[in-house]
Design a protein around this motif. Structure first.
Motif, short mmCIF file in Angstrom:
data_model
loop_
_atom_site.label_atom_id
_atom_site.label_comp_id
_atom_site.label_asym_id
_atom_site.label_seq_id
_atom_site.Cartn_x
_atom_site.Cartn_y
_atom_site.Cartn_z
N LEU A 1 39.55 11.32 -10.91
CA LEU A 1 40.06 9.95 -11.03
C LEU A 1 40.56 9.41 -9.70
O LEU A 1 40.52 8.19 -9.46
N ILE A 2 41.02 10.30 -8.83
CA ILE A 2 41.49 9.87 -7.50
C ILE A 2 40.36 9.16 -6.75
O ILE A 2 40.58 8.16 -6.06
N LYS A 3 39.13 9.68 -6.91
CA LYS A 3 37.96 9.06 -6.24
C LYS A 3 37.72 7.65 -6.74
O LYS A 3 37.09 6.83 -6.07
N GLU A 4 38.19 7.35 -7.97
CA GLU A 4 38.03 6.01 -8.55
C GLU A 4 39.28 5.15 -8.32
O GLU A 4 39.45 4.11 -8.94
N GLU A 5 40.15 5.64 -7.43
CA GLU A 5 41.39 4.94 -7.08
C GLU A 5 42.33 4.80 -8.28
O GLU A 5 43.06 3.82 -8.42
N VAL A 6 42.29 5.79 -9.16
CA VAL A 6 43.24 5.89 -10.27
C VAL A 6 44.03 7.17 -10.05
O VAL A 6 43.52 8.28 -10.28
N ILE A 7 45.24 7.03 -9.56
CA ILE A 7 46.05 8.20 -9.19
C ILE A 7 47.21 8.34 -10.19
O ILE A 7 48.08 7.47 -10.26
N VAL A 8 47.17 9.42 -10.96
CA VAL A 8 48.20 9.62 -11.98
C VAL A 8 49.50 10.12 -11.34
O VAL A 8 49.50 10.60 -10.21
N GLU A 9 50.57 10.03 -12.10
CA GLU A 9 51.90 10.35 -11.57
C GLU A 9 52.01 11.78 -11.07
O GLU A 9 52.61 12.03 -10.02
N SER A 10 51.39 12.73 -11.79
CA SER A 10 51.49 14.13 -11.37
C SER A 10 50.75 14.43 -10.07
O SER A 10 50.93 15.47 -9.46
N MET A 11 49.89 13.48 -9.65
CA MET A 11 49.16 13.63 -8.39
C MET A 11 49.75 12.73 -7.30
O MET A 11 49.14 12.50 -6.26
N GLY A 12 50.95 12.22 -7.55
CA GLY A 12 51.64 11.39 -6.56
C GLY A 12 51.42 9.89 -6.71
O GLY A 12 51.84 9.11 -5.85
N GLY A 13 50.74 9.48 -7.79
CA GLY A 13 50.47 8.06 -8.00
C GLY A 13 51.45 7.41 -8.96
O GLY A 13 52.52 7.94 -9.25
N LYS A 14 51.06 6.25 -9.48
CA LYS A 14 51.94 5.49 -10.36
C LYS A 14 51.40 5.35 -11.78
O LYS A 14 52.02 4.72 -12.62
N VAL A 15 50.21 5.91 -12.03
CA VAL A 15 49.59 5.76 -13.35
C VAL A 15 50.04 6.89 -14.27
O VAL A 15 49.80 8.06 -13.98
N PRO A 16 50.69 6.56 -15.39
CA PRO A 16 51.11 7.63 -16.31
C PRO A 16 49.90 8.23 -17.02
O PRO A 16 48.89 7.56 -17.23
N SER A 17 50.00 9.52 -17.35
CA SER A 17 48.90 10.17 -18.06
C SER A 17 49.47 11.08 -19.13
O SER A 17 50.63 11.51 -19.06
N VAL A 18 48.64 11.37 -20.12
CA VAL A 18 49.06 12.28 -21.19
C VAL A 18 47.86 13.12 -21.60
O VAL A 18 46.73 12.64 -21.68
N ASN A 19 48.12 14.42 -21.80
CA ASN A 19 47.08 15.33 -22.31
C ASN A 19 47.17 15.32 -23.83
O ASN A 19 48.27 15.49 -24.39
N LEU A 20 46.05 15.11 -24.49
CA LEU A 20 46.11 15.04 -25.95
C LEU A 20 44.84 15.56 -26.59
O LEU A 20 43.83 15.79 -25.94
N SER A 21 44.92 15.70 -27.90
CA SER A 21 43.75 16.07 -28.70
C SER A 21 43.74 15.20 -29.94
O SER A 21 44.62 15.31 -30.80
N ALA A 22 42.76 14.33 -30.01
CA ALA A 22 42.64 13.47 -31.19
C ALA A 22 42.34 14.32 -32.43
O ALA A 22 42.67 13.94 -33.55
N LYS A 23 41.74 15.50 -32.19
CA LYS A 23 41.37 16.39 -33.30
C LYS A 23 42.60 17.04 -33.94
O LYS A 23 42.72 17.08 -35.16
N THR A 24 43.53 17.54 -33.11
CA THR A 24 44.71 18.24 -33.64
C THR A 24 45.94 17.34 -33.75
O THR A 24 46.90 17.68 -34.42
N GLY A 25 45.90 16.20 -33.05
CA GLY A 25 47.05 15.29 -33.06
C GLY A 25 48.03 15.55 -31.93
O GLY A 25 49.00 14.80 -31.74
N GLN A 26 47.79 16.60 -31.16
CA GLN A 26 48.68 16.94 -30.03
C GLN A 26 48.70 15.79 -29.01
O GLN A 26 47.67 15.28 -28.61
N GLY A 27 49.89 15.39 -28.59
CA GLY A 27 50.05 14.39 -27.54
C GLY A 27 50.02 12.94 -28.03
O GLY A 27 50.29 12.02 -27.24
#
Length: 501
Positions: free
Chosen positions: A140-166
């Motif tokens: 995603l960094i190559k697409e200029e989308v930098i998430v918070e855990s990589m030093g950016g400002k875009v929040p992200s969440v790991n999830l599974s639509a199958k299990t409901g996690q996240g």
């Protein structure tokens, strides 16, 4: 002065956020929407089953509401934006943890950037063994989308639509961003909003789903868009329950339009029917209706049937973007509803393909299709439909025959001649000669005939090819006889489709 400010604040309404979910096909957009619905409507909370697609639904988290757009994907979102309407406050970019960034992921990112709305990255399918969220974040960094855990400002969440996690974490993020954005609407203003879905109901007439961004709507009010108008006969929520008013960000199903409005059109209220009529705009004819077929072009006739107008418009929008310099797409009929006998009659007359998007086939139409051997293509995903059309278009394009010159042979001796076959010997003076190649007979700088090399020998042994300097024997088949001192031009022909859709 203070009294006026108090009245102003009293009319301000902290509206729920409107969220759109975008991403690559099969990365789990629909699964995520269904998982969110499942959380909201458990067995203790009946009413979660929605029989008619209305284009949006609401959920509640910690006493606060969130509206999700349930559209066919970024095609429909783009169609709304193209009419100058802003409908979503927050975008969720779904990326499969086991696949990463794909072409439609990049396309979705462009749509989100153009819309200039906050973004949340949802890395889905983390329940899969080969899921790698960190790899997705790096891509995603190559697409200029930098998430918070990589030093950016875009929040992200790991999830599974199958299990409901996240899922809960995602909803909390949405509410947090909504709070920061301070999404407010003025209830004292005239109602304004956007049509997000519309269709024609055989019993109830034109029906549209809208989302307001200002004011409130009540039954009896006169409403209009650029293409349709009417008086609000009744209002329903996304579950089909009657409501006495529609508030900003709330999906509301409206009955009362005189014709079906277009998806993405802005809606306003008027004092009189005459004012609403005066607001109508005359649309230009579509290019497909007035097109001219140029020499060499093929035509693919289409009949398009869809579940709702939003799907139809999204599909038409995507089809218009396909290259049509070799094959022209002509949509003969485009409407909401199941496939009927009249559709099949038209398809038979015009040699058209029937595309059924998320709709059923009438039983009588099914029998007619089987009897007359007419194929009806059924699709659930716009991406698959477009790929199906690409395949049809490619089949219509005749491949171009490309000649590839391989080499030249000087004829030294003719060993045998009978009917249309000869055995001749010669020296390769340029390039190479291959078994199965074509040849032209050049005599006194004029082509006098052509044929094919059936077999090739060197030193009385069969070979596949000979190169410059080799003396070879050939079994030749052709109409013109080869003579000594003839120059044989060796070549092959390939059928190539040099046109890529």
């Amino acid at each position: 002065m203070e009294e006026r400010d108090k009245n102003l604040n009293k009319n301000l309404f902290l509206r729920p956020p409107v969220v759109v979910i975008l991403g690559h096909v099969d990365h789990g957009k629909t699964s995520l929407l269904n998982a969110i619905r499942k959380i909201q409507f458990s067995e203790e909370k009946p009413g979660g089953v929605i029989t008619q697609h209305v284009g949006a639904f609401e959920v509640e988290k910690d006493g606060k509401k969130i509206t999700f757009l349930d559209t066919p994907g970024h095609e429909a979102f783009s169609a709304i934006r193209e009419r100058g309407a802003k409908v979503a406050d927050i975008a969720i970019l779904v990326v499969a943890g086991d696949e990463g960034v794909k072409p439609q992921t990049r396309e979705a990112i462009l749509h989100i950037k153009k819309a200039q709305i906050p973004l949340i990255v949802a890395i889905n399918k983390i329940d899969k063994p080969n899921a790698d969220p960190e790899k997705v974040k790096r891509e995603l960094i190559k697409e200029e989308v930098i998430v918070e855990s990589m030093g950016g400002k875009v929040p992200s969440v790991n999830l599974s639509a199958k299990t409901g996690q996240g899922i809960d974490e995602l909803l909390e993020l949405i509410l947090l961003i909504a709070e920061m954005e301070e999404l407010k609407a003025d209830l004292s203003m005239p109602a304004e909003g956007v049509i997000i879905e519309s269709y024609l109901d055989s019993k109830r007439g034109p029906i549209a789903t809208l989302i307001l961004n200002q004011g409130k709507l009540v039954p009896g009010q006169i409403i209009g868009t650029d293409s349709a108008f009417g008086r609000v006969r009744s209002l329903e929520d996304f579950q089909g329950n009657l409501i006495n008013q529609a508030l900003p960000s709330q999906p509301a199903v409206v009955l009362g339009f005189e014709k079906v409005p277009k998806v993405g059109e802005k809606i306003k209220t008027f004092n009189t029917i005459e004012e609403a009529k005066a607001n109508l705009k005359i649309e230009e004819k579509k290019s497909s209706e007035v097109m001219e077929i140029k020499e060499g072009q093929k035509v693919l006739n289409l009949i398009l049937k869809g579940d709702v107008l939003g799907s139809i418009e999204a599909i038409e929008n995507v089809l218009r973007k396909l290259p049509q310099d070799k094959v022209v797409l002509r949509i003969l009929k485009s409407e909401v509803g199941e496939v009927t006998e009249s559709d099949l009659k038209l398809a038979k007359q015009a040699n058209a393909k029937i595309l059924a998007f998320r709709v059923k086939i009438n039983p009588l139409a099914q029998k007619m299709a089987e009897r007359d051997n007419l194929k009806i293509m059924q699709f659930e995903i716009i991406y698959d439909l477009v790929e199906g059309i690409r395949n049809f278009m490619e089949r219509l394009i005749e491949p171009e025959i490309v000649r590839i010159n391989l080499g030249k042979i000087k004829t030294l001796v003719v060993f045998m001649s009978e009917k249309n076959r000869q055995i001749v010997g010669g020296r390769v003076i340029e390039g190479e000669v291959k078994k199965g190649s074509m040849l032209e007979i050049l005599r006194e700088e004029e082509v006098v005939g052509k044929g094919k090399i059936i077999n090739l020998q060197k030193n009385k042994k069969d070979i596949e090819k000979g190169t410059k300097g080799d003396e070879v024997g050939m079994l030749y088949e052709g109409t013109e006889k080869i003579k000594e001192d003839d120059i044989l031009i060796i070549y092959t022909e390939e059928r190539r489709k040099i046109y890529n859709l």
